[in-house]
Design a protein around this motif. Structure first.
Motif, PDB file in Angstrom:
ATOM      1  N   LYS A  71    -137.793  29.370  37.245  1.00  0.00           N
ATOM      2  CA  LYS A  71    -138.571  29.428  38.393  1.00  0.00           C
ATOM      3  C   LYS A  71    -139.947  29.317  37.991  1.00  0.00           C
ATOM      4  O   LYS A  71    -141.071  28.423  38.412  1.00  0.00           O
ATOM      5  CB  LYS A  71    -138.445  30.792  39.222  1.00  0.00           C
ATOM      6  CG  LYS A  71    -139.260  30.569  40.440  1.00  0.00           C
ATOM      7  CD  LYS A  71    -139.117  32.051  41.182  1.00  0.00           C
ATOM      8  CE  LYS A  71    -139.784  31.912  42.453  1.00  0.00           C
ATOM      9  NZ  LYS A  71    -141.198  31.555  42.286  1.00  0.00           N
ATOM     10  N   LYS A  72    -140.104  29.824  36.905  1.00  0.00           N
ATOM     11  CA  LYS A  72    -141.863  29.746  36.359  1.00  0.00           C
ATOM     12  C   LYS A  72    -142.149  28.413  36.046  1.00  0.00           C
ATOM     13  O   LYS A  72    -143.059  27.794  36.247  1.00  0.00           O
ATOM     14  CB  LYS A  72    -142.056  30.622  34.982  1.00  0.00           C
ATOM     15  CG  LYS A  72    -143.540  31.049  34.583  1.00  0.00           C
ATOM     16  CD  LYS A  72    -143.261  31.854  33.446  1.00  0.00           C
ATOM     17  CE  LYS A  72    -144.609  31.631  32.791  1.00  0.00           C
ATOM     18  NZ  LYS A  72    -144.693  32.288  31.344  1.00  0.00           N
ATOM     19  N   GLN A  73    -141.096  27.671  35.218  1.00  0.00           N
ATOM     20  CA  GLN A  73    -141.229  26.288  34.840  1.00  0.00           C
ATOM     21  C   GLN A  73    -141.374  25.269  36.231  1.00  0.00           C
ATOM     22  O   GLN A  73    -142.238  24.518  36.000  1.00  0.00           O
ATOM     23  CB  GLN A  73    -140.153  25.972  33.868  1.00  0.00           C
ATOM     24  CG  GLN A  73    -140.230  24.335  33.518  1.00  0.00           C
ATOM     25  CD  GLN A  73    -141.503  24.113  32.612  1.00  0.00           C
ATOM     26  OE1 GLN A  73    -141.991  24.823  31.770  1.00  0.00           O
ATOM     27  NE2 GLN A  73    -142.253  23.009  33.092  1.00  0.00           N
ATOM     28  N   SER A  74    -140.619  25.671  37.126  1.00  0.00           N
ATOM     29  CA  SER A  74    -140.532  25.009  38.305  1.00  0.00           C
ATOM     30  C   SER A  74    -142.054  24.951  39.198  1.00  0.00           C
ATOM     31  O   SER A  74    -142.516  23.881  39.461  1.00  0.00           O
ATOM     32  CB  SER A  74    -139.493  25.412  39.150  1.00  0.00           C
ATOM     33  OG  SER A  74    -139.517  24.603  40.372  1.00  0.00           O
ATOM     34  N   ASP A  75    -142.499  26.194  39.146  1.00  0.00           N
ATOM     35  CA  ASP A  75    -143.783  26.230  39.751  1.00  0.00           C
ATOM     36  C   ASP A  75    -145.075  25.805  39.258  1.00  0.00           C
ATOM     37  O   ASP A  75    -145.648  25.137  39.651  1.00  0.00           O
ATOM     38  CB  ASP A  75    -144.212  27.860  39.870  1.00  0.00           C
ATOM     39  CG  ASP A  75    -142.978  28.626  40.759  1.00  0.00           C
ATOM     40  OD1 ASP A  75    -142.483  28.074  41.681  1.00  0.00           O
ATOM     41  OD2 ASP A  75    -143.208  29.765  40.754  1.00  0.00           O
ATOM     42  N   LEU A  76    -144.773  25.765  37.822  1.00  0.00           N
ATOM     43  CA  LEU A  76    -145.786  25.225  36.917  1.00  0.00           C
ATOM     44  C   LEU A  76    -145.853  23.736  37.041  1.00  0.00           C
ATOM     45  O   LEU A  76    -146.821  22.977  37.200  1.00  0.00           O
ATOM     46  CB  LEU A  76    -145.617  25.583  35.393  1.00  0.00           C
ATOM     47  CG  LEU A  76    -146.577  24.707  34.470  1.00  0.00           C
ATOM     48  CD1 LEU A  76    -147.943  25.501  34.545  1.00  0.00           C
ATOM     49  CD2 LEU A  76    -146.285  25.010  33.086  1.00  0.00           C
ATOM     50  N   SER A  77    -144.442  23.161  37.144  1.00  0.00           N
ATOM     51  CA  SER A  77    -144.544  21.618  37.536  1.00  0.00           C
ATOM     52  C   SER A  77    -145.015  21.330  38.837  1.00  0.00           C
ATOM     53  O   SER A  77    -145.704  20.154  38.894  1.00  0.00           O
ATOM     54  CB  SER A  77    -143.192  21.141  37.233  1.00  0.00           C
ATOM     55  OG  SER A  77    -142.594  21.438  36.100  1.00  0.00           O
ATOM     56  N   TYR A  78    -144.725  22.188  39.823  1.00  0.00           N
ATOM     57  CA  TYR A  78    -145.238  21.638  41.168  1.00  0.00           C
ATOM     58  C   TYR A  78    -146.728  21.839  41.283  1.00  0.00           C
ATOM     59  O   TYR A  78    -147.361  20.934  41.881  1.00  0.00           O
ATOM     60  CB  TYR A  78    -144.610  22.757  42.223  1.00  0.00           C
ATOM     61  CG  TYR A  78    -145.113  22.549  43.448  1.00  0.00           C
ATOM     62  CD1 TYR A  78    -144.693  21.425  44.243  1.00  0.00           C
ATOM     63  CD2 TYR A  78    -146.099  23.259  43.998  1.00  0.00           C
ATOM     64  CE1 TYR A  78    -145.126  21.097  45.636  1.00  0.00           C
ATOM     65  CE2 TYR A  78    -146.685  22.991  45.141  1.00  0.00           C
ATOM     66  CZ  TYR A  78    -146.224  21.936  46.007  1.00  0.00           C
ATOM     67  OH  TYR A  78    -146.233  21.820  47.186  1.00  0.00           O
ATOM     68  N   ASP A  79    -147.444  22.909  40.576  1.00  0.00           N
ATOM     69  CA  ASP A  79    -148.714  23.269  40.706  1.00  0.00           C
ATOM     70  C   ASP A  79    -149.436  22.076  40.033  1.00  0.00           C
ATOM     71  O   ASP A  79    -150.624  21.368  40.454  1.00  0.00           O
ATOM     72  CB  ASP A  79    -149.033  24.319  40.041  1.00  0.00           C
ATOM     73  CG  ASP A  79    -148.841  25.592  40.543  1.00  0.00           C
ATOM     74  OD1 ASP A  79    -148.294  25.329  41.762  1.00  0.00           O
ATOM     75  OD2 ASP A  79    -148.687  26.657  40.180  1.00  0.00           O
ATOM     76  N   THR A  80    -148.944  21.297  38.637  1.00  0.00           N
ATOM     77  CA  THR A  80    -149.266  20.600  37.853  1.00  0.00           C
ATOM     78  C   THR A  80    -149.377  19.406  38.932  1.00  0.00           C
ATOM     79  O   THR A  80    -150.296  18.417  38.996  1.00  0.00           O
ATOM     80  CB  THR A  80    -148.811  20.124  36.662  1.00  0.00           C
ATOM     81  OG1 THR A  80    -148.738  21.403  35.891  1.00  0.00           O
ATOM     82  CG2 THR A  80    -149.326  19.173  35.848  1.00  0.00           C
ATOM     83  N   ALA A  81    -148.315  18.892  39.429  1.00  0.00           N
ATOM     84  CA  ALA A  81    -147.976  17.536  40.430  1.00  0.00           C
ATOM     85  C   ALA A  81    -149.090  17.466  41.488  1.00  0.00           C
ATOM     86  O   ALA A  81    -149.723  16.702  41.578  1.00  0.00           O
ATOM     87  CB  ALA A  81    -146.657  17.774  40.963  1.00  0.00           C
ATOM     88  N   VAL A  82    -149.366  18.724  42.193  1.00  0.00           N
ATOM     89  CA  VAL A  82    -150.352  18.945  43.282  1.00  0.00           C
ATOM     90  C   VAL A  82    -151.782  18.455  42.640  1.00  0.00           C
ATOM     91  O   VAL A  82    -152.499  17.777  43.228  1.00  0.00           O
ATOM     92  CB  VAL A  82    -150.273  20.115  43.750  1.00  0.00           C
ATOM     93  CG1 VAL A  82    -151.476  20.472  44.786  1.00  0.00           C
ATOM     94  CG2 VAL A  82    -148.925  20.461  44.823  1.00  0.00           C
ATOM     95  N   ALA A  83    -151.981  19.299  41.640  1.00  0.00           N
ATOM     96  CA  ALA A  83    -153.327  19.161  40.841  1.00  0.00           C
ATOM     97  C   ALA A  83    -153.652  17.516  40.531  1.00  0.00           C
ATOM     98  O   ALA A  83    -154.728  16.999  40.376  1.00  0.00           O
ATOM     99  CB  ALA A  83    -153.534  20.135  39.753  1.00  0.00           C
TER     100      ALA A  83
END
Lengths: 249, 105
Positions: free
Chosen positions: B7-19
């Motif tokens: 979940k942590k990895q998935s959140d990080l990927s999502y945040d990076t994609a938005v940024a």
């Protein structure tokens, strides 16, 4: 030829817009470096901290409009042409924070009138596709550029006409929002005045933070926000902040 | 890898994609440039067009972002300004991109 920024600011019982204005003015002075004129009333003016060299124009806002059941003094934008002391003017909402000098490009053009047609959702959810909420494409009256001439003066008369007959026009164009929105007033006026064909637009979308984004910091170089326990930020980019709960100094 | 780490990895990927998406939009906004009283986008298409037309003639017409025709009388100056603005915008995007790649380390 004079050029400058025109801002409208009226406190309401629920929102201290003068606090938002103070942040907005600081960023314009830092990044745009043009003269500023603030249209306000005396009640709001007396709460403002000293902001340096600013022109003030005092009017009593037309009241009666609401947003989510709260008073919303946004009806006077149609007076921008007559209130602006500048040949070239950018009118902007005070919740549009200039973290870059991108708007300066507009002053180097010969356009009569420019308006943004798109907003970019910084939360990544594409939540500003408003096309389905009316029969005409909405524009974003958050930032407008105009210069003074007979053509633009006539256009602002059209804006005033639309404002005066707004209930009729929102029925005509089947606009879902029943309250008064400058976005639709200008969209309708442009469509009517330009012969239902098209008009010149900003070549970029307004970067916008939706109202459910909690503003954690409105700093000197950018904005930090929180959504669903996730913190994000953007620097050196102009941002339209829709959540009015902005942290103050 | 347990579910929390996933979940942590998935959140990080999502945040990076938005940024990354936001940084790219910022670059697009920065590419807008006023020239001869009109607005242009300093993107690869405009740069290539101006360069190509410049090889053929010293004066030519291009369309601005609102499809208005604009006469370019000093192609070298215009091209230099387009390239400078394009690279300024992409340089800022690159700096932001570097922070995304470091985030995953």
């Amino acid at each position: 030829m004079t050029q400058g920024i025109l801002l409208f600011c009226f406190d309401t019982e629920h929102t201290k817009y003068h606090k938002i204005l103070e942040r907005c003015v600081g960023l314009i002075k830092k990044n745009i470096k043009l003269e500023i004129t603030v249209v306000t009333n005396f009640q709001t003016y007396k709460k403002l901290k000293p902001l340096g060299f600013i022109n003030y124009k005092f009017i009593e806002p037309e009241i009666g409009n609401t947003k989510e059941g709260k008073p919303w003094n946004n009806v006077d934008r149609h007076m921008a042409y007559e209130l602006s002391p500048y040949y070239k003017t950018v009118v902007m909402d005070i919740d549009y924070f200039c973290y870059s000098d991108n708007l300066l490009q507009l002053f180097d053009t010969d356009y009569d009138f420019l308006v943004p047609a798109q907003a970019f959702d910084l939360s990544g959810r594409n939540s500003f596709d408003h096309r389905r909420f009316s029969q005409i494409p909405m524009v974003w009256a958050t930032v407008l550029y105009f210069k003074k001439n007979k053509e633009v003066e006539r256009f602002f008369k059209m804006v005033k006409y639309v404002k005066d007959w707004y209930p009729y026009f929102i029925d005509l164009y089947r606009i879902q929002s029943r309250n008064f929105r400058n976005d639709y007033v200008f969209a309708i006026a442009l469509q009517q005045y330009k012969g239902f064909v098209g008009y010149d637009k900003f070549p970029f979308a307004l970067s916008t933070l939706p109202p459910d984004c909690e503003i954690l910091e409105l700093g000197d170089v950018g904005v930090k926000w929180k959504l669903n326990d996730t913190v994000n930020y953007i620097n050196d980019q102009d941002v339209h902040v829709l959540n009015k709960e902005i942290p103050h100094d | 890898m347990d579910i929390r780490e996933l979940k942590k990895q998935s959140d990080l990927s999502y945040d990076t994609a938005v940024a990354k998406r936001n940084a790219l939009e910022k670059a697009h906004s920065r590419q807008v440039i006023a020239y001869n009283g009109f607005l242009f986008r300093a993107d690869p298409e405009t740069i290539c067009l101006v360069r190509t037309l410049k090889e053929n003639d010293s004066r030519f017409f291009v369309l601005d972002t609102n499809d208005n025709p604009v006469e370019i009388r000093d192609p070298a100056d215009f091209l230099n300004k387009l390239i400078a603005r394009n690279q300024e915008a992409l340089n800022a995007y690159h700096q932001m991109y570097e922070t995304f790649t470091r985030k995953g380390d």
